[in-house]
Design an enzyme around this catalytic site. Structure first.
Site, mmCIF file in Angstrom:
data_model
loop_
_atom_site.group_PDB
_atom_site.id
_atom_site.type_symbol
_atom_site.label_atom_id
_atom_site.label_comp_id
_atom_site.label_asym_id
_atom_site.label_seq_id
_atom_site.Cartn_x
_atom_site.Cartn_y
_atom_site.Cartn_z
ATOM 1 N N ASN A 11 21.479 29.414 30.708
ATOM 2 C CA ASN A 11 21.705 29.480 32.155
ATOM 3 C C ASN A 11 22.612 30.678 32.430
ATOM 4 O O ASN A 11 23.808 30.625 32.174
ATOM 5 C CB ASN A 11 22.363 28.166 32.604
ATOM 6 C CG ASN A 11 22.802 28.191 34.054
ATOM 7 O OD1 ASN A 11 22.433 29.091 34.810
ATOM 8 N ND2 ASN A 11 23.587 27.202 34.455
ATOM 9 N N LYS A 13 23.543 31.895 35.157
ATOM 10 C CA LYS A 13 24.338 31.761 36.387
ATOM 11 C C LYS A 13 24.272 33.078 37.181
ATOM 12 O O LYS A 13 23.265 33.775 37.109
ATOM 13 C CB LYS A 13 25.772 31.328 36.063
ATOM 14 C CG LYS A 13 25.783 30.073 35.163
ATOM 15 C CD LYS A 13 27.110 29.410 35.076
ATOM 16 C CE LYS A 13 26.980 28.174 34.194
ATOM 17 N NZ LYS A 13 28.196 27.413 34.097
ATOM 18 N N HIS A 101 22.513 21.244 39.112
ATOM 19 C CA HIS A 101 23.634 21.718 38.290
ATOM 20 C C HIS A 101 24.947 21.375 38.998
ATOM 21 O O HIS A 101 25.002 21.399 40.233
ATOM 22 C CB HIS A 101 23.519 23.231 38.065
ATOM 23 C CG HIS A 101 24.510 23.731 37.061
ATOM 24 N ND1 HIS A 101 25.813 23.989 37.381
ATOM 25 C CD2 HIS A 101 24.399 23.977 35.727
ATOM 26 C CE1 HIS A 101 26.459 24.389 36.286
ATOM 27 N NE2 HIS A 101 25.619 24.389 35.276
ATOM 28 N N GLU A 103 27.459 23.011 39.593
ATOM 29 C CA GLU A 103 27.918 24.042 40.531
ATOM 30 C C GLU A 103 27.142 23.966 41.848
ATOM 31 O O GLU A 103 27.676 24.287 42.907
ATOM 32 C CB GLU A 103 27.813 25.425 39.861
ATOM 33 C CG GLU A 103 28.899 25.579 38.800
ATOM 34 C CD GLU A 103 28.527 26.422 37.597
ATOM 35 O OE1 GLU A 103 27.591 27.229 37.677
ATOM 36 O OE2 GLU A 103 29.201 26.256 36.555
ATOM 37 N N GLU A 173 25.708 17.329 31.239
ATOM 38 C CA GLU A 173 26.755 18.348 31.253
ATOM 39 C C GLU A 173 28.023 17.764 31.877
ATOM 40 O O GLU A 173 28.166 17.756 33.111
ATOM 41 C CB GLU A 173 26.316 19.551 32.096
ATOM 42 C CG GLU A 173 25.097 20.256 31.570
ATOM 43 C CD GLU A 173 25.080 21.709 32.007
ATOM 44 O OE1 GLU A 173 25.068 22.572 31.123
ATOM 45 O OE2 GLU A 173 25.113 21.974 33.220
ATOM 46 N N GLY A 179 32.195 25.753 31.006
ATOM 47 C CA GLY A 179 32.942 27.008 31.159
ATOM 48 C C GLY A 179 34.410 26.900 30.798
ATOM 49 O O GLY A 179 35.193 27.794 31.100
ATOM 50 N N SER A 219 30.155 24.440 27.199
ATOM 51 C CA SER A 219 30.853 25.182 26.139
ATOM 52 C C SER A 219 30.141 25.133 24.786
ATOM 53 O O SER A 219 30.778 25.122 23.734
ATOM 54 C CB SER A 219 32.307 24.704 26.016
ATOM 55 O OG SER A 219 32.995 24.944 27.236
HETATM 56 P P1 PGA Z 1 28.954 26.908 29.661
HETATM 57 O O1 PGA Z 1 28.029 26.458 30.884
HETATM 58 O O2 PGA Z 1 28.079 26.924 28.422
HETATM 59 O O3 PGA Z 1 29.458 28.268 30.019
HETATM 60 O O4 PGA Z 1 30.038 25.887 29.527
HETATM 61 C C1 PGA Z 1 27.035 25.479 30.740
HETATM 62 C C2 PGA Z 1 26.298 25.261 32.047
HETATM 63 O O5 PGA Z 1 26.934 25.212 33.101
HETATM 64 O O6 PGA Z 1 25.057 25.121 32.057
#
Ligand code: PGA
Length: 257
Positions: A11, A13, A101, A103, A173, A179, A219
């Site tokens: 992803n 983003k 997601h 976000e 997640e 993140g 992560s």
């Molecule tokens: P990350 O994000 O691997 O940077 O923690 C995962 C995601 O939001 O899909």
């Protein structure tokens, strides 16, 4: 061992313009030449404006990389300024669309009704939705991670028939792991991924539950993916930060060594 093909989805983003995305996909194609792609599937979810370029690179190089949107509209077409439909993604050769997601939930107010409508819109367009679910820190601290996540799951898949449910991908997640560098332990990931499969079994029976791929996200890196993948109900990873470097993401895809 299950016979589900693991899926490693990157992803991106809101990172990488089309030129940077092109460079990444081409480099990823080179790196994946060293990976046995009959045992694992790799996908990238670029920003919408990169997807046409990714399509061209994947087709020109016959690269073993599927791709899709990070989101899609709940609507088919029409007066929805700024939105992108599932059929537009499908026309670009997309396989997947992420839905819900954290976000999107946090910054765009997407609730269960919206994610459910988007899951259905993805299927209607011939895309496979990657439905993202997972608890925030306070719910984890209160021990409510399973209950909270299953409520999001049930809301997101409400009204799906078994044929669609069998195709869906679920990404667990935990919000506190996204993140932050703080990856869930393999046991924590397994607990919730197993509960997700259990809920699917209850609703649709063993055939659907055994077919659905449940990913872990938050992560994930090349240094922790193999351990997560030892867990029976973890069928792959949704990878943010670590998917922005070709070598690192290829190592994740090739976690089996
Ligand atoms: P990350 O994000 O691997 O940077 O923690 C995962 C995601 O939001 O899909």
């Amino acid at each position: 061992m299950s016979n589900r093909t693991p899926l490693m989805a990157g992803n991106w983003k809101m990172n990488l313009d089309w030129k940077q995305g092109l460079a990444l996909v081409e480099e990823l194609g080179e790196q994946l030449a060293g990976v046995d792609m009959s045992r694992v599937e790799a996908a990238v979810l670029p920003p919408f404006v990169d997807i046409r370029t990714v399509q061209t690179a994947v087709e020109a190089g016959s690269l073993p990389i599927a791709y899709g949107g990070q989101d899609l509209s709940a609507h088919e077409s029409g007066a929805y300024t700024g939105e992108v439909s599932g059929s537009m993604l499908k026309a670009l050769g997309a396989t997947y669309a992420a839905v819900g997601h954290s976000e999107r939930r946090q910054y765009h107010g997407e609730d269960e009704a919206v994610t459910n409508a988007k899951v259905k819109a993805a299927f209607a367009a011939g895309l496979v939705p990657i439905l993202c679910v997972g608890e925030p820190l306070e719910e984890r601290q209160a021990g409510n991670q399973v209950e909270y996540t299953l409520a999001q799951l049930r809301g997101g898949i409400e009204g799906l028939d078994a044929a669609d449910a069998k195709q869906i991908v679920i990404a667990y997640e935990p919000v506190w792991a996204i993140g932050t560098g703080e990856v869930a332990t393999p046991d924590d990931a397994q607990e919730v991924c197993a509960a997700i499969r259990g809920a699917l079994r209850e609703q649709y029976g063993p055939e659907v539950a055994d077919a659905v791929r449940v990913l872990y996200g938050g992560s994930v890196k090349s240094s922790n993916v193999a351990e997560l993948m030892t867990k029976e109900d973890v069928d792959g990873a949704l990878v943010g930060g670590a998917s922005l470097k070709a070598e690192e993401f290829a190592k994740i895809v090739g976690y089996q060594g």
